[in-house]
Motif scaffolding. Structure first.
Motif, short mmCIF file in Angstrom:
data_model
loop_
_atom_site.label_atom_id
_atom_site.label_comp_id
_atom_site.label_asym_id
_atom_site.label_seq_id
_atom_site.Cartn_x
_atom_site.Cartn_y
_atom_site.Cartn_z
N THR A 121 -9.90 13.85 -9.41
CA THR A 121 -10.55 14.29 -10.65
C THR A 121 -12.06 14.04 -10.66
O THR A 121 -12.75 14.49 -11.58
CB THR A 121 -9.93 13.58 -11.86
OG1 THR A 121 -10.04 12.17 -11.69
CG2 THR A 121 -8.46 13.96 -12.00
N LYS A 122 -12.57 13.31 -9.68
CA LYS A 122 -14.00 13.03 -9.62
C LYS A 122 -14.57 13.43 -8.27
O LYS A 122 -13.93 13.18 -7.24
CB LYS A 122 -14.27 11.54 -9.88
CG LYS A 122 -13.87 11.08 -11.28
CD LYS A 122 -14.14 9.60 -11.47
CE LYS A 122 -13.74 9.14 -12.87
NZ LYS A 122 -13.98 7.70 -13.07
N PRO A 123 -15.75 14.06 -8.25
CA PRO A 123 -16.59 14.43 -9.42
C PRO A 123 -16.05 15.63 -10.20
O PRO A 123 -16.34 15.79 -11.36
CB PRO A 123 -17.93 14.75 -8.78
CG PRO A 123 -17.58 15.23 -7.40
CD PRO A 123 -16.39 14.43 -6.98
#
Length: 407
Positions: free
Chosen positions: A164-166
């Motif tokens: 989910t990141k970035p």
């Protein structure tokens, strides 16, 4: 306490009443014959739960008329200490009280015409077969996943990854054939690109199928959860999708983490919500799973068992020491439990009714009127408790539940 039989404990009750009458302040809470050890879990709409996590009214899984059914939990009953009995084979395990009930058929009758009868554990014979699995009855899906979406979700939570990141990045990594080709040809429109990772020493060439971000977000939105929570929430999700979606997801999970050995399918997964979701999917689809066992790396391995129901003749039955016990109550007189990884349909606390087929005229005491057993039992209990009614906080009368008011 079976007040309606010749082998009743009426003298013990009268002795206890005399003891209580001598006390200035006393509250008598009778103990029942409740069926499973406290470690036993019940299958709810939100996954398996221990007794301490349950609430009256929440939706649990029960069994009736050859089907699994969702139904509200009506009661929770406990006993501080109860003798236990163990039923064990290579592929089945249970621990329960002697009077705990199971749904059985009889090998002495033709299999296609064998009546399903509830039997206490103490009355199980070698010719009995215990029903421990059945498919879920058709119901309206609360989470509306298509067959394709359910299959992809099954692949994502097993051989997939979610970052989910970035930014959101979802994909499936696969090196086995024919499944690399299968993913490429069936779900190609879901992917942006297939990245080929060269084979390393001792490993196969691997394909990484990256999802289109928009499609991945829509899939998670349908599941009513955030991408980073999808694996944790999986037991909640699989109980709310359609029968076709469940079968599709189960098939995908087996393709991803399963293998065939000795004419039997096996599945492996760490002891986590994904393993629990797999067990729930298998249960709702009507498949029997064997006992889970860890491999050298601590990963749990499960096998699909062809033989069901369970033949009592194959079970080793052992008496065990007493321990705390509990049992739920549903209107179907049944529930689905998990104990030591074993999942099975089983019986629960019941209410005596005048039409109850368990009553045999030959074992009913003289004071009982056969055509009104329930009323006679109530009258007898009220009569026995009359001297201490002002000291009674409550009474549980064994594993046959009913309410009695003493005015």
């Amino acid at each position: 306490l079976h007040l309606g039989t010749k082998h009743c404990a009426e003298k013990a009750v009268r002795d206890k009443i005399a003891e209580i009458r001598a006390l200035k302040n006393a509250y008598w809470i009778g103990m029942g014959d409740y069926c499973m050890p406290l470690q036993a879990e019940i299958l709810t709409k939100n996954g398996f739960k221990h007794v301490s996590q349950l609430s009256i009214g929440e939706i649990v899984l029960a069994y009736a008329d050859g089907k699994l059914k969702w139904t509200p939990l009506e009661g929770i009953y406990q006993s501080p200490s109860l003798p236990m009995i163990e039923l064990k084979s290579k592929s089945f395990y249970a621990k329960c009280s002697l009077n705990h009930t199971w749904f059985t058929t009889d090998n002495h009758t033709k299999r296609h015409h064998s009546e399903i009868i509830k039997k206490p554990t103490s009355e199980l014979k070698k010719h009995h077969r215990i029903i421990i699995t059945a498919p879920l009855e058709d119901a309206q899906a609360e989470i509306k996943l298509s067959i394709e979406e359910a299959a992809l979700l099954g692949w994502i939570v097993t051989d997939g990854y979610i970052r989910t990141k970035p930014t959101l990045n979802v994909g499936i990594a696969q090196s086995k054939e024919p499944f690399r080709t299968y993913l490429r040809t069936r779900f190609g429109h879901w992917f942006t690109k297939e990245y080929i990772q060269d084979a390393e020493k001792g490993l196969l060439e691997r394909s990484n199928f990256n999802f289109k971000t928009t499609k991945a977000r829509l899939l998670f939105a349908k599941c009513k959860t955030r991408p980073e929570d999808i694996k944790t929430e999986l037991p909640y999700i699989v109980t709310r999708i359609s029968a076709k979606a469940r079968m599709s997801m189960l098939e995908a999970m087996v393709q991803a983490e399963g293998w065939m050995e000795r004419d039997k399918w096996h599945f492996s997964q760490k002891d986590n919500p994904i393993l629990e979701a797999f067990q729930i999917l298998s249960t709702l689809c009507g498949f029997r799973l064997g006992l889970p066992s860890p491999n050298k790396e601590g990963v749990m391995q499960l096998s699909f068992i062809r033989q069901f129901p369970v033949d009592v003749a194959n079970l080793k039955i052992t008496n065990l020491s007493p321990e705390p016990a509990w049992c739920p109550k549903t209107k179907y007189g049944s529930w689905v439990m998990r104990l030591n990884g074993q999942i099975a349909i089983t019986g629960n606390s019941e209410c005596i009714t005048p039409s109850d087929k368990r009553w045999d005229i030959e074992v009913i005491s003289d004071w009982v009127e056969p055509d009104n057993i329930a009323h006679c039992l109530e009258r007898r209990v009220v009569e026995l408790l009359e001297p201490i009614k002002h000291k009674c906080l409550g009474l549980l009368e064994g594993n046959h539940e009913d309410s009695i008011r003493i005015h």
